[in-house]
Design a protein around this motif. Structure first.
Motif, PDB file in Angstrom:
ATOM      1  N   ARG A  58      72.045 -22.993 110.991  1.00  0.00           N
ATOM      2  CA  ARG A  58      71.216 -21.805 111.229  1.00  0.00           C
ATOM      3  C   ARG A  58      69.998 -21.747 110.306  1.00  0.00           C
ATOM      4  O   ARG A  58      68.898 -21.450 110.754  1.00  0.00           O
ATOM      5  CB  ARG A  58      72.038 -20.527 111.032  1.00  0.00           C
ATOM      6  CG  ARG A  58      73.054 -20.269 112.115  1.00  0.00           C
ATOM      7  CD  ARG A  58      72.356 -19.797 113.369  1.00  0.00           C
ATOM      8  NE  ARG A  58      73.270 -19.747 114.489  1.00  0.00           N
ATOM      9  CZ  ARG A  58      73.465 -18.686 115.210  1.00  0.00           C
ATOM     10  NH1 ARG A  58      72.834 -17.574 114.950  1.00  0.00           N
ATOM     11  NH2 ARG A  58      74.298 -18.736 116.230  1.00  0.00           N
ATOM     12  N   ARG A  64      68.393 -20.562 113.837  1.00  0.00           N
ATOM     13  CA  ARG A  64      68.435 -19.092 113.866  1.00  0.00           C
ATOM     14  C   ARG A  64      67.274 -18.497 114.655  1.00  0.00           C
ATOM     15  O   ARG A  64      67.370 -17.382 115.141  1.00  0.00           O
ATOM     16  CB  ARG A  64      68.467 -18.517 112.456  1.00  0.00           C
ATOM     17  CG  ARG A  64      67.209 -18.743 111.664  1.00  0.00           C
ATOM     18  CD  ARG A  64      67.323 -18.198 110.249  1.00  0.00           C
ATOM     19  NE  ARG A  64      66.203 -18.611 109.468  1.00  0.00           N
ATOM     20  CZ  ARG A  64      64.979 -18.114 109.573  1.00  0.00           C
ATOM     21  NH1 ARG A  64      64.750 -17.145 110.416  1.00  0.00           N
ATOM     22  NH2 ARG A  64      63.999 -18.572 108.829  1.00  0.00           N
ATOM     23  N   ARG A  71      71.593 -21.613 120.077  1.00  0.00           N
ATOM     24  CA  ARG A  71      72.461 -20.989 119.066  1.00  0.00           C
ATOM     25  C   ARG A  71      73.910 -20.983 119.537  1.00  0.00           C
ATOM     26  O   ARG A  71      74.824 -21.309 118.773  1.00  0.00           O
ATOM     27  CB  ARG A  71      71.980 -19.578 118.760  1.00  0.00           C
ATOM     28  CG  ARG A  71      70.642 -19.526 118.057  1.00  0.00           C
ATOM     29  CD  ARG A  71      70.305 -18.145 117.527  1.00  0.00           C
ATOM     30  NE  ARG A  71      70.472 -17.079 118.499  1.00  0.00           N
ATOM     31  CZ  ARG A  71      69.479 -16.539 119.208  1.00  0.00           C
ATOM     32  NH1 ARG A  71      68.253 -16.991 119.061  1.00  0.00           N
ATOM     33  NH2 ARG A  71      69.718 -15.569 120.053  1.00  0.00           N
TER      34      ARG A  71
END
Length: 91
Positions: A58, A64, A71
């Motif tokens: 992330r 992210r 994701r």
């Protein structure tokens, strides 16, 4: 897409370092006695490793800010990977 801030990177790095130290502390054998396998310790270290993997993906691979499908795909991949590791260990 905005890059990771220095503060966010530092906090993530500190969290990753803390998790690494916690995993090391949980490992048996620090007392000089023979290490004895422990399912509870193994489960804890695998969960901590999954958390570390997610944080790295992330924050340091910029997922992210990626599209939602990416994701979810990386989270699913981590779940399958660490689930397989646990299945092999517990089997």
């Amino acid at each position: 897409m905005r890059p990771i801030s220095t503060r966010t990177a530092t906090v993530a790095w500190l969290a990753l370092s803390a998790i690494t130290l916690l995993s090391w502390w949980l490992a048996p054998g620090h007392s000089g006695e023979p290490a004895v396998p422990s399912t509870a310790v193994t489960l804890a270290v695998v969960v901590l490793s999954a958390v570390k993997g997610r944080m790295i993906i992330r924050y340091f691979m910029e997922v992210r800010v990626a599209p939602r499908w990416l994701r979810l795909a990386t989270d699913g991949w981590l779940l399958v990977l660490w689930g397989a590791v646990l299945a092999v260990y517990l089997w």
